[in-house]
Design a protein around this motif. Structure first.
Motif, PDB file in Angstrom:
ATOM      1  N   TRP A 252       0.799   3.107  -6.760  1.00  0.00           N
ATOM      2  CA  TRP A 252       0.652   4.053  -5.635  1.00  0.00           C
ATOM      3  C   TRP A 252       1.860   4.037  -4.703  1.00  0.00           C
ATOM      4  O   TRP A 252       2.298   5.096  -4.228  1.00  0.00           O
ATOM      5  CB  TRP A 252      -0.610   3.727  -4.832  1.00  0.00           C
ATOM      6  N   SER A 253       2.412   2.866  -4.433  1.00  0.00           N
ATOM      7  CA  SER A 253       3.534   2.786  -3.499  1.00  0.00           C
ATOM      8  C   SER A 253       4.778   3.504  -4.012  1.00  0.00           C
ATOM      9  O   SER A 253       5.663   3.880  -3.235  1.00  0.00           O
ATOM     10  CB  SER A 253       3.869   1.324  -3.192  1.00  0.00           C
TER      11      SER A 253
ATOM     12  N   ASN B 170      -4.818   0.956  -8.722  1.00  0.00           N
ATOM     13  CA  ASN B 170      -3.462   0.533  -8.366  1.00  0.00           C
ATOM     14  C   ASN B 170      -2.393   1.600  -8.514  1.00  0.00           C
ATOM     15  O   ASN B 170      -1.227   1.352  -8.203  1.00  0.00           O
ATOM     16  CB  ASN B 170      -3.078  -0.683  -9.211  1.00  0.00           C
ATOM     17  N   GLY B 171      -2.747   2.793  -9.012  1.00  0.00           N
ATOM     18  CA  GLY B 171      -1.738   3.822  -9.183  1.00  0.00           C
ATOM     19  C   GLY B 171      -2.310   5.111  -9.725  1.00  0.00           C
ATOM     20  O   GLY B 171      -3.533   5.301  -9.773  1.00  0.00           O
ATOM     21  N   ALA B 172      -1.426   6.005 -10.147  1.00  0.00           N
ATOM     22  CA  ALA B 172      -1.859   7.330 -10.608  1.00  0.00           C
ATOM     23  C   ALA B 172      -0.803   7.928 -11.520  1.00  0.00           C
ATOM     24  O   ALA B 172       0.353   7.489 -11.551  1.00  0.00           O
ATOM     25  CB  ALA B 172      -2.093   8.258  -9.412  1.00  0.00           C
TER      26      ALA B 172
ATOM     27  N   ARG C 247      -6.291   8.215  -3.454  1.00  0.00           N
ATOM     28  CA  ARG C 247      -6.092   6.768  -3.507  1.00  0.00           C
ATOM     29  C   ARG C 247      -7.264   6.034  -2.862  1.00  0.00           C
ATOM     30  O   ARG C 247      -7.747   5.018  -3.388  1.00  0.00           O
ATOM     31  CB  ARG C 247      -4.786   6.384  -2.813  1.00  0.00           C
ATOM     32  N   ARG C 248      -7.751   6.556  -1.754  1.00  0.00           N
ATOM     33  CA  ARG C 248      -8.881   5.899  -1.089  1.00  0.00           C
ATOM     34  C   ARG C 248     -10.117   5.887  -1.984  1.00  0.00           C
ATOM     35  O   ARG C 248     -10.817   4.873  -2.073  1.00  0.00           O
ATOM     36  CB  ARG C 248      -9.180   6.593   0.235  1.00  0.00           C
ATOM     37  N   LEU C 249     -10.378   7.005  -2.672  1.00  0.00           N
ATOM     38  CA  LEU C 249     -11.521   7.032  -3.587  1.00  0.00           C
ATOM     39  C   LEU C 249     -11.307   6.078  -4.756  1.00  0.00           C
ATOM     40  O   LEU C 249     -12.231   5.369  -5.183  1.00  0.00           O
ATOM     41  CB  LEU C 249     -11.740   8.446  -4.119  1.00  0.00           C
ATOM     42  N   ALA C 250     -10.101   6.063  -5.305  1.00  0.00           N
ATOM     43  CA  ALA C 250      -9.829   5.206  -6.463  1.00  0.00           C
ATOM     44  C   ALA C 250      -9.952   3.733  -6.113  1.00  0.00           C
ATOM     45  O   ALA C 250     -10.400   2.921  -6.933  1.00  0.00           O
ATOM     46  CB  ALA C 250      -8.433   5.506  -7.006  1.00  0.00           C
TER      47      ALA C 250
END
Length: 530
Positions: A407-408, A444-446, A297-300
């Motif tokens: 992500w949340s 914002n997500g995956a 998430r940090r990289l994205a």
């Protein structure tokens, strides 16, 4: 070359499971061999084509003669359903209920229009067919009338290449490796490499909103599409005059993901990029899936972003599915979670990005494993479907499903789907091994991609239907989308209707009625038949 009718891909590429894996399946899941595998084509009972001479003549006229239409049993079987595990189990059991009445092979846009006209006159449905790789029931329409498989394999040209704008216009029947070879002659690449890469087609990528393994760097296929030509029963749509436009709603987005229900894609204009100077893949280890997901998430969100970025959970890492070539070996027995980062570009660009990514992943708790795991993943990146077939041959059941969320919501979605699959299959007497990875990341997500392995049980198709129903319910309840990149087909249709909502479905039905008033295109795919 045609794909294996009872499995995936080229039969020469298939291999039996190592004895260590077969033994592990027996110990962990109670898997036992079942029978002798698939029947031969000659064993299958296929009724003759139900089409009369007038319909066959009209179809032949539409494609320039009898050479463009096939009604033999072999051709029709090879166009029956797709390549999901239930699809394969049914055809291996001799179930030919979804066999098309004929296979029609148009070579031009105008011939596609003529085929649709002939189908309308003779009360036939039409199912566009590219590589035949659907895993969501996208090639098995509701059988209220005979249907023809509209095979686009003769439409394989590179129609235009604009090196200044970096765009290319491709025909829909091009398989991805052929498209890459044509582009490479001019120094370009599409950069779209899904697991189905070796067999899937350009038209199929657009129709199902495909997402490739290098999506972190190149984007999804729908991100690459700049223009479309579409044949419908009501005429032709030519969509896309510029990279972006404020001239009303973007009609490209209406066709992308429509799975042949609104029209047949006959040309796709895509963004292309120069062939990279170098490609490099590396492995990283994280203590937990939660820790690894936070690093991704940090990289994205903050960069730098690799071209390939994926993370396997503890189960997938332990079994070795993250590195298919290492299954059953010592390389597949490490603990923790394996992440893969891949880089493409010039040597200078790649070195700079690698250094930035390494700093972030190290700060997030990652341990660098070097090039070995990354190169093993790259070597086996297209082998998982062959592994699935080998598992079926050994008496196991193996299937996948995927979703995506903000992500949340990812942790809750991960737990909910795992729980639904585990509970339902255990209750059915076939306790599963459920594995998962993240392979597509966004600011914002995956996505979450689940692989399920269990014993087949007395009725594996019914067992999976129950489990998939529960998993689909869990996806929506946890705030996920019913599909990130496999599409809707019939398997996800009822949940897509819930996701889109009554007004959204009504709007899509209005589009369907205008473009396909007789409902002849892929009936029951994407939307229920009225």
């Amino acid at each position: 070359m045609d794909m294996l009718w009872s499995g995936w891909g080229d039969p020469a590429e298939a291999a039996p499971l190592p004895d260590t894996v077969t033994a592990l399946l027996g110990e962990l899941l109670g898997v036992r061999p079942r029978g002798t595998g698939a029947p031969t084509l000659d064993d299958l009972r296929v009724p003759g084509s139900p089409l009369d001479a007038a319909a066959l003549g009209a179809l032949a006229d539409a494609v320039g003669g009898a050479d463009g239409i096939r009604t033999d049993a072999d051709s029709r079987i090879r166009h029956t359903r797709g390549k999901s595990t239930p699809d394969l189990l049914r055809i291996r059991a001799g179930d030919t209920a979804d066999v098309p009445a004929a296979v029609v092979l148009p070579a031009t846009h105008d011939e596609v229009l003529a085929v649709l006209c002939a189908c309308a006159r003779h009360g036939l449905a039409a199912v566009p067919f590219g590589g035949g790789t659907s895993v969501v029931g996208g090639l098995a329409p509701e059988r209220r009338r005979p249907f023809v498989a509209l095979d686009l394999r003769r439409m394989t040209g590179l129609l235009d290449l604009d090196p200044v704008s970096r765009t290319a216009t491709l025909q829909p029947g091009l398989r991805a490796p052929h498209a890459e070879a044509l582009l490479a002659e001019h120094g370009f690449t599409l950069g779209h490499f899904p697991q189905s890469y070796e067999w899937a087609t350009i038209g199929g990528f657009a129709a199902a909103r495909s997402s490739g393994q290098a999506s972190a760097g190149y984007g999804r296929f729908d991100d690459m599409v700049l223009g479309l030509t579409v044949a419908t029963p009501e005429g032709t749509l030519d969509i896309g005059r510029a990279p972006r436009s404020a001239a009303g709603p973007d009609l490209r987005q209406l066709i992308l993901g429509s799975e042949g229900a609104f029209g047949v894609i006959t040309a796709v204009t895509v963004r292309i990029r120069p062939v990279p100077e170098t490609r490099r893949y590396e492995g990283w280890r994280f203590a937990s899936f939660e820790e690894g997901a936070a690093a991704l998430r940090r990289l994205a969100q903050d960069g730098p972003r690799p071209t390939v970025l994926r993370l396997s959970d503890e189960s997938e890492t332990l079994i070795g599915l993250a590195e298919p070539a290492a299954i059953g070996s010592a390389a597949a027995t490490d603990t923790g979670c394996l992440a893969i980062a891949g880089y493409e570009g010039t040597e200078e660009e790649t070195a700079h990005r690698r250094a930035g990514v390494a700093a972030v992943l190290s700060a997030c708790g990652g341990t660098h494993l070097g090039a070995g795991p990354g190169e093993r993943w790259a070597d086996g990146r297209y082998s998982a479907p062959y592994l699935r077939d080998s598992l079926l041959d050994a008496g196991a059941f193996a299937e996948t499903l995927e979703t995506a969320a903000f992500w949340s919501r990812v942790p809750r979605l991960y737990a909910a789907v795992r729980g639904a699959l585990t509970d339902t299959l255990t209750e059915a007497g076939t306790p599963p091994l459920v594995m998962c990875h993240i392979s597509h990341v966004y600011e914002n997500g995956a996505s979450l991609y689940f692989t399920v392995v269990s014993a087949q049980g007395a009725d594996p198709v019914a067992h999976w239907a129950t489990a998939k129903h529960a998993a689909n319910d869990a996806v929506l309840a946890a705030g996920g989308t019913i599909s990130h990149h496999h599409g809707v087909g019939t398997d996800h249709r009822d949940w897509y209707v819930r996701e889109a909502g009554p007004l959204g479905v009504a709007a899509l039905r209005a589009v369907k009625r205008r473009l396909d008033p007789e409902g002849l295109l892929n009936p029951g795919i994407l939307l229920p038949v009225d």
